[in-house]
Motif scaffolding. Structure first.
Motif, PDB file in Angstrom:
ATOM      1  N   GLN A 171       0.821  -1.210   0.000  1.00 16.03           N
ATOM      2  CA  GLN A 171       0.000   0.000   0.000  1.00 16.03           C
ATOM      3  C   GLN A 171       0.858   1.265   0.000  1.00 16.03           C
ATOM      4  N   TRP A 172       2.098   1.141   0.446  1.00 14.75           N
ATOM      5  CA  TRP A 172       2.993   2.297   0.471  1.00 14.75           C
ATOM      6  C   TRP A 172       3.252   2.842  -0.929  1.00 14.75           C
ATOM      7  N   GLU A 248      -4.754  12.980   3.377  1.00 18.69           N
ATOM      8  CA  GLU A 248      -5.451  11.731   3.682  1.00 18.69           C
ATOM      9  C   GLU A 248      -4.949  10.591   2.798  1.00 18.69           C
ATOM     10  N   LEU A 249      -4.654  10.869   1.559  1.00 19.99           N
ATOM     11  CA  LEU A 249      -4.111   9.832   0.677  1.00 19.99           C
ATOM     12  C   LEU A 249      -2.747   9.352   1.178  1.00 19.99           C
ATOM     13  N   ALA A 250      -1.920  10.285   1.632  1.00 21.62           N
ATOM     14  CA  ALA A 250      -0.605   9.905   2.160  1.00 21.62           C
ATOM     15  C   ALA A 250      -0.755   9.089   3.436  1.00 21.62           C
ATOM     16  N   ARG A 251      -1.663   9.492   4.301  1.00 28.87           N
ATOM     17  CA  ARG A 251      -1.872   8.747   5.553  1.00 28.87           C
ATOM     18  C   ARG A 251      -2.446   7.368   5.272  1.00 28.87           C
ATOM     19  N   TYR A 252      -3.354   7.289   4.305  1.00 22.18           N
ATOM     20  CA  TYR A 252      -3.905   5.984   3.938  1.00 22.18           C
ATOM     21  C   TYR A 252      -2.823   5.065   3.412  1.00 22.18           C
ATOM     22  N   SER A 253      -1.859   5.633   2.684  1.00 22.52           N
ATOM     23  CA  SER A 253      -0.783   4.834   2.093  1.00 22.52           C
ATOM     24  C   SER A 253       0.165   4.279   3.146  1.00 22.52           C
ATOM     25  N   LEU A 254       0.473   5.086   4.175  1.00 29.39           N
ATOM     26  CA  LEU A 254       1.532   4.727   5.108  1.00 29.39           C
ATOM     27  C   LEU A 254       1.055   4.144   6.428  1.00 29.39           C
TER      28      LEU A 254
END
Length: 297
Positions: A171-172, A248-254
């Motif tokens: 997901q990263w 939010e997209l960055a937080r969802y990724s990491l």
């Protein structure tokens, strides 16, 4: 009283007609949008070189040099964590350190680009008046410089995320398109504020307050779930805040358990792409329309 056009007695043509016959054009005439884009692409190597030079110069007087690319975001993260993580004790957010630093680094990418872009024309008047080149090269080089600094910040962020216990997953990889979409958005906004800043020198004094307000409305320092307490229309408005979307997209990724205001991942990606297109194309056209203004007055 009407102005009479001067006529060449030898040919019987006006000056404008003579100029058109011999292919003469007004000095500094704005080219078509397509031609302007072509010229800008031809200057891509100049944009990259100028961005690299600015990045190196920004740390040339510091003893630690470019190490500050890592130390600056790390120090900012430590200060904000002390206030919001320790003093205010944000226990409701799992892995608050990673949550905070992700939001902070993503927001800082846009903030730094916009603040620098505001002065990208007004601070380079000597270069603009001395040389002929697409003026969009200057604000775009600012975006490239900030993107290079973001990459250094991402090294720090990934280290923080791993140390605080987040697992490394496929997901990263979603972080890459998220950052590229944000970079396109930043480029458009930087072109917009560059033209506005060339018209008003006072804009650089106002922009820090605008960006600070934008930060508070982007859920950088606290849980985005707090926005759910707002009236329905206000919550919907916040959901379409471009910086909140990219964060939010960055937080969802990491992060595994990051609270999201918008639970629809598909909608997040569509809104992010939409903002990139609107800001990128709109900012470019707006800047291009003022091409003849830069460096005059």
């Amino acid at each position: 009283m009407a102005t009479t056009a001067l006529v060449d007695p030898a040919t019987g043509l006006t000056q404008a007609q003579l100029a058109a016959r011999h292919g003469l054009r007004v000095a500094g005439e704005r080219p078509s949008l397509v031609e302007y884009s072509r010229r800008l692409w031809a200057y891509r190597h100049f944009i990259a070189a100028y961005a690299n030079a600015k990045l190196v110069a920004s740390y040339s007087n510091a003893k630690l040099g470019q190490l500050w690319q890592v130390l600056t975001p790390l120090t900012n993260a430590a200060v904000y964590y002390l206030i919001f993580g320790v003093v205010l004790d944000q226990k409701s957010i799992p892995n608050f350190i990673a949550y905070l630093t992700t939001g902070l680094f993503i927001f800082n990418f846009t903030q730094s680009a916009v603040l620098a872009g505001t002065q990208s024309i007004s601070s380079n008047l000597g270069l603009i008046r001395a040389l002929h080149f697409p003026r969009a090269s200057l604000p775009l080089s600012t975006t490239v410089t900030q993107f290079q600094q973001l990459l250094a910040s991402m090294v720090v962020l990934i280290g923080i995320v791993l140390v605080t216990g987040e697992p490394l997953t496929w997901q990263w990889l979603l972080l890459v398109p998220a950052l590229l979409l944000q970079a396109g958005f930043n480029a458009g906004v930087v072109l917009l504020v560059a033209r506005l800043g060339s018209k008003s020198s006072d804009l650089k004094q106002v922009m820090p307050f605008i960006m600070r307000t934008w930060m508070y409305g982007s859920g950088v320092l606290y849980s985005v779930s707090l926005f759910e307490r707002l009236p329905g229309w206000a919550t919907t408005l916040v959901q379409y805040n471009p910086l909140l979307v990219y964060i939010e997209l960055a937080r969802y990724s990491l992060l595994e358990e990051a609270p999201l205001l918008n639970e629809s991942l598909t909608q997040l990606w569509l809104v992010a792409a939409g903002w990139t297109l609107v800001a990128g194309i709109g900012g470019f056209i707006y800047f291009w329309r003022g091409e003849q203004e830069y460096g005059r007055g």
